[in-house]
Design a protein around this motif. Structure first.
Motif, PDB file in Angstrom:
ATOM      1  N   ILE A 177      52.052  48.839  67.100  1.00  0.00           N
ATOM      2  CA  ILE A 177      51.497  49.752  66.216  1.00  0.00           C
ATOM      3  C   ILE A 177      51.332  49.296  64.554  1.00  0.00           C
ATOM      4  O   ILE A 177      50.503  49.282  63.812  1.00  0.00           O
ATOM      5  CB  ILE A 177      52.324  51.040  65.834  1.00  0.00           C
ATOM      6  CG1 ILE A 177      52.186  51.799  67.347  1.00  0.00           C
ATOM      7  CG2 ILE A 177      51.847  51.883  64.939  1.00  0.00           C
ATOM      8  CD1 ILE A 177      52.983  53.142  67.579  1.00  0.00           C
ATOM      9  N   LEU A 178      52.280  48.211  64.438  1.00  0.00           N
ATOM     10  CA  LEU A 178      52.430  47.679  63.165  1.00  0.00           C
ATOM     11  C   LEU A 178      51.097  46.589  63.255  1.00  0.00           C
ATOM     12  O   LEU A 178      50.567  46.341  62.160  1.00  0.00           O
ATOM     13  CB  LEU A 178      53.544  46.900  63.076  1.00  0.00           C
ATOM     14  CG  LEU A 178      53.826  45.768  61.767  1.00  0.00           C
ATOM     15  CD1 LEU A 178      53.845  46.441  60.626  1.00  0.00           C
ATOM     16  CD2 LEU A 178      55.084  45.031  62.112  1.00  0.00           C
ATOM     17  N   LEU A 209      48.511  46.852  64.733  1.00  0.00           N
ATOM     18  CA  LEU A 209      47.200  47.591  64.445  1.00  0.00           C
ATOM     19  C   LEU A 209      46.884  48.066  63.279  1.00  0.00           C
ATOM     20  O   LEU A 209      45.929  47.874  62.517  1.00  0.00           O
ATOM     21  CB  LEU A 209      47.165  48.788  65.457  1.00  0.00           C
ATOM     22  CG  LEU A 209      46.005  49.559  65.672  1.00  0.00           C
ATOM     23  CD1 LEU A 209      44.948  48.923  66.101  1.00  0.00           C
ATOM     24  CD2 LEU A 209      46.308  50.891  66.374  1.00  0.00           C
ATOM     25  N   MET A 210      47.917  48.748  62.395  1.00  0.00           N
ATOM     26  CA  MET A 210      47.800  48.910  61.064  1.00  0.00           C
ATOM     27  C   MET A 210      47.500  47.531  60.133  1.00  0.00           C
ATOM     28  O   MET A 210      46.682  48.042  59.062  1.00  0.00           O
ATOM     29  CB  MET A 210      49.188  49.460  60.511  1.00  0.00           C
ATOM     30  CG  MET A 210      49.416  50.890  61.109  1.00  0.00           C
ATOM     31  SD  MET A 210      50.912  51.530  60.764  1.00  0.00           S
ATOM     32  CE  MET A 210      51.499  50.916  59.232  1.00  0.00           C
ATOM     33  N   ILE A 211      47.958  46.481  60.335  1.00  0.00           N
ATOM     34  CA  ILE A 211      47.537  45.373  59.624  1.00  0.00           C
ATOM     35  C   ILE A 211      46.206  44.806  59.730  1.00  0.00           C
ATOM     36  O   ILE A 211      45.437  44.614  58.793  1.00  0.00           O
ATOM     37  CB  ILE A 211      48.760  44.225  59.838  1.00  0.00           C
ATOM     38  CG1 ILE A 211      50.051  44.639  59.464  1.00  0.00           C
ATOM     39  CG2 ILE A 211      48.018  43.021  59.318  1.00  0.00           C
ATOM     40  CD1 ILE A 211      50.983  43.516  59.616  1.00  0.00           C
ATOM     41  N   ILE A 247      43.507  46.961  60.732  1.00  0.00           N
ATOM     42  CA  ILE A 247      43.020  47.755  60.227  1.00  0.00           C
ATOM     43  C   ILE A 247      42.859  47.646  58.610  1.00  0.00           C
ATOM     44  O   ILE A 247      41.543  47.745  58.129  1.00  0.00           O
ATOM     45  CB  ILE A 247      43.360  49.380  60.616  1.00  0.00           C
ATOM     46  CG1 ILE A 247      42.995  49.659  61.894  1.00  0.00           C
ATOM     47  CG2 ILE A 247      42.661  50.438  59.476  1.00  0.00           C
ATOM     48  CD1 ILE A 247      43.625  50.806  62.533  1.00  0.00           C
ATOM     49  N   TYR A 248      43.937  47.379  58.209  1.00  0.00           N
ATOM     50  CA  TYR A 248      43.923  47.133  56.561  1.00  0.00           C
ATOM     51  C   TYR A 248      43.217  45.916  56.383  1.00  0.00           C
ATOM     52  O   TYR A 248      42.130  45.781  55.171  1.00  0.00           O
ATOM     53  CB  TYR A 248      45.357  46.963  56.093  1.00  0.00           C
ATOM     54  CG  TYR A 248      45.385  46.415  54.614  1.00  0.00           C
ATOM     55  CD1 TYR A 248      45.201  47.438  53.667  1.00  0.00           C
ATOM     56  CD2 TYR A 248      45.798  45.323  54.384  1.00  0.00           C
ATOM     57  CE1 TYR A 248      45.264  47.169  52.464  1.00  0.00           C
ATOM     58  CE2 TYR A 248      45.917  44.829  52.938  1.00  0.00           C
ATOM     59  CZ  TYR A 248      45.731  45.847  52.036  1.00  0.00           C
ATOM     60  OH  TYR A 248      45.692  45.361  50.787  1.00  0.00           O
ATOM     61  N   TYR A 298      39.407  46.829  56.666  1.00  0.00           N
ATOM     62  CA  TYR A 298      39.208  47.563  55.521  1.00  0.00           C
ATOM     63  C   TYR A 298      38.954  46.999  54.205  1.00  0.00           C
ATOM     64  O   TYR A 298      38.048  46.962  53.458  1.00  0.00           O
ATOM     65  CB  TYR A 298      40.165  48.574  55.223  1.00  0.00           C
ATOM     66  CG  TYR A 298      40.096  49.513  54.031  1.00  0.00           C
ATOM     67  CD1 TYR A 298      38.938  50.560  53.938  1.00  0.00           C
ATOM     68  CD2 TYR A 298      40.643  49.336  52.855  1.00  0.00           C
ATOM     69  CE1 TYR A 298      38.832  51.330  52.735  1.00  0.00           C
ATOM     70  CE2 TYR A 298      40.386  50.048  51.844  1.00  0.00           C
ATOM     71  CZ  TYR A 298      39.517  50.779  51.663  1.00  0.00           C
ATOM     72  OH  TYR A 298      39.090  51.629  50.459  1.00  0.00           O
TER      73      TYR A 298
END
Length: 65
Positions: free
Chosen positions: A48-49, A51-53, A55-56, A59
């Motif tokens: 999950i970490l 994935l968040m990185i 996506i950031y 973006y």
């Protein structure tokens, strides 16, 4: 050798975020060791970490074009 201000600011921001994630991961690890939360949370946290990185990064690169 000096680092440009914008690069230095971004570097500090990235290091701060990494530090926060390390602290969160350590707390989750402690809670799993004490059987407060199930070990499934510890297993799912790194993907999950990442994935968040990811996506950031996508973006930020999309918003800067």
């Amino acid at each position: 050798m000096t680092i440009p201000y914008e690069l230095e600011r971004k570097l500090y921001r990235v290091l701060l975020i990494m530090g926060i994630f390390i602290v969160i991961y350590a707390l989750i690890w402690i809670f799993v060791g004490l059987h407060i939360i199930p070990s499934l949370v510890l297993t799912l946290f790194p993907p999950i970490l990442l994935l968040m990185i990811g996506i950031y990064v996508i973006y930020m690169s999309y918003s800067r074009r």
